[in-house]
Enzyme design. Structure first.
Site, mmCIF file in Angstrom:
data_model
loop_
_atom_site.group_PDB
_atom_site.id
_atom_site.type_symbol
_atom_site.label_atom_id
_atom_site.label_comp_id
_atom_site.label_asym_id
_atom_site.label_seq_id
_atom_site.Cartn_x
_atom_site.Cartn_y
_atom_site.Cartn_z
ATOM 1 N N GLY A 174 0.838 -1.192 0.000
ATOM 2 C CA GLY A 174 0.000 0.000 0.000
ATOM 3 C C GLY A 174 0.868 1.234 0.000
ATOM 4 O O GLY A 174 0.654 2.177 0.768
ATOM 5 N N LYS A 239 2.200 0.416 6.676
ATOM 6 C CA LYS A 239 1.851 1.528 7.560
ATOM 7 C C LYS A 239 0.428 1.987 7.277
ATOM 8 O O LYS A 239 0.070 2.307 6.147
ATOM 9 C CB LYS A 239 2.800 2.706 7.385
ATOM 10 C CG LYS A 239 2.451 3.873 8.310
ATOM 11 C CD LYS A 239 3.173 5.141 7.958
ATOM 12 C CE LYS A 239 2.625 6.285 8.806
ATOM 13 N NZ LYS A 239 1.210 6.592 8.473
ATOM 14 N N HIS A 243 -5.782 -0.799 9.533
ATOM 15 C CA HIS A 243 -6.871 -0.072 10.211
ATOM 16 C C HIS A 243 -7.976 0.347 9.243
ATOM 17 O O HIS A 243 -9.063 0.721 9.677
ATOM 18 C CB HIS A 243 -6.322 1.127 10.990
ATOM 19 C CG HIS A 243 -6.000 2.337 10.160
ATOM 20 N ND1 HIS A 243 -6.038 3.613 10.677
ATOM 21 C CD2 HIS A 243 -5.610 2.474 8.860
ATOM 22 C CE1 HIS A 243 -5.703 4.480 9.734
ATOM 23 N NE2 HIS A 243 -5.437 3.816 8.635
#
Length: 338
Positions: A174, A239, A243
């Protein structure tokens, strides 16, 4: 929190966001620079009404972003210089993202709390915000720039918290336009890198690697981590990825990471860690606000350290340890078995 604080004070915090956003949008930090400038001079530079600008500068002074030298002259403080796109660190792109996009999203928080659904799900766009914005180039540009601000601000702490000496190839999962992996490689000249993200990030990543002079040791691979994660790296760095997603989607990502890593390969997860019992401390409040942003935005959540372990260990990882890096934590895992 001050004992004198009241709900009346707290509910007006949106005004602070609006004031900081206005300063960033008007390029005030760049216009003032390291000098002391008069309101009339600044008004000419940024093409605004002088009287209204003075009022904005007074507001910025009360926030500690500006310093008033006398009635008509102002300077930026060290804090205010973070609104300059050339500052280190700079949060200008994050401020613009917050003011133009996130602030609007938060207006529907009541609907998300009532339904348990993100803004996209309530609109019927599904549970993948990134797929839904595939044809929104301005949103993607602003999002990538905001994420770059955060990544660059935390790189020194990542490098200090994790020893990359034994790594040879690091993949940023990502990666966006490559600010995090680029900075890690700049701090570790022996490393090679892989930036893995959707194809729409590729041109920006290549341009960034060219600017840094690392195009010969960092490549971009396009794809979806829900389908597969490419091999070739002994260390995977993530990172603020997990979430974004609900548990079932995180399990897919983690299994694909395990499949891509060699035996005893390293997985580094960098996330905010939700406290078991939240207090009024600033870091707990920041995490709770981010959790609500996930509810309204991509649909994921902030998690406790124990919750991250409950996701990673069944996916085939052993927990090595955690390091605090400001408002984030670095969780290190190793692949178990072959």
């Amino acid at each position: 929190m001050s004992q004198r604080a009241s709900v009346h004070d707290l509910v007006q915090s949106h005004r602070i966001t609006a004031v900081i956003y206005a300063a960033a949008k008007l390029n005030l930090a760049e216009a003032i620079g390291d000098e002391v400038k008069s309101v009339s001079e600044l008004a000419r530079l940024v093409s605004v009404d002088a009287s209204a600008l003075r009022r904005l500068l007074v507001g910025l002074t009360t926030l500690g972003l500006c310093r008033r030298v006398d009635r008509d002259r102002f300077a930026m403080t060290d804090l205010g210089r973070q609104l300059d796109e050339a500052a280190d660190p700079s949060f200008k792109d994050w401020v613009l993202f917050e003011g133009e996009m996130l602030a609007q999203s938060w207006s529907g928080l009541v609907d998300s709390v009532r339904s348990g659904k993100s803004a996209g799900e309530l609109r019927g766009d599904g549970d993948d915000r990134y797929a839904a914005t595939s044809n929104a180039p301005e949103w993607n540009r602003r999002f990538n720039a905001a994420m770059a601000n955060l990544a660059l601000s935390i790189v020194p702490r990542i490098v200090a918290a994790h020893d990359f000496a034994v790594a040879r190839v690091v993949m940023d999962l990502g990666a966006g336009t490559g600010e995090l992996i680029g900075s890690v490689l700049m701090h570790n000249p022996h490393l090679e890198g892989i930036a893995f993200d959707l194809a729409r990030c590729e041109a920006g990543a290549h341009a960034h690697f060219d600017r840094l002079g690392i195009a010969d040791r960092c490549r971009f691979v396009a794809g979806s981590f829900f389908e597969r994660v490419p091999g070739g790296a002994d260390t995977i760095l993530m990172k603020s990825i997990l979430h974004n997603w609900k548990d079932d989607r995180c399990e897919v990502i983690l299994r694909n990471c395990r499949d891509a890593l060699p035996a005893s390969g390293t997985l580094i997860v960098i996330e905010r860690i939700m406290p078991e019992l939240a207090t009024t401390e600033a870091q707990d409040r920041s995490c709770a606000m981010s959790d609500l942003n996930m509810l309204r935005g991509p649909g994921g959540c902030e998690r406790t350290e124990a919750e991250y372990l409950r996701l990673a260990i069944p996916a085939g990882f052993a927990f090595v340890g955690a390091s605090g890096i400001g408002s984030f934590s670095l969780l290190q895992f190793i692949k178990v078995g072959h």
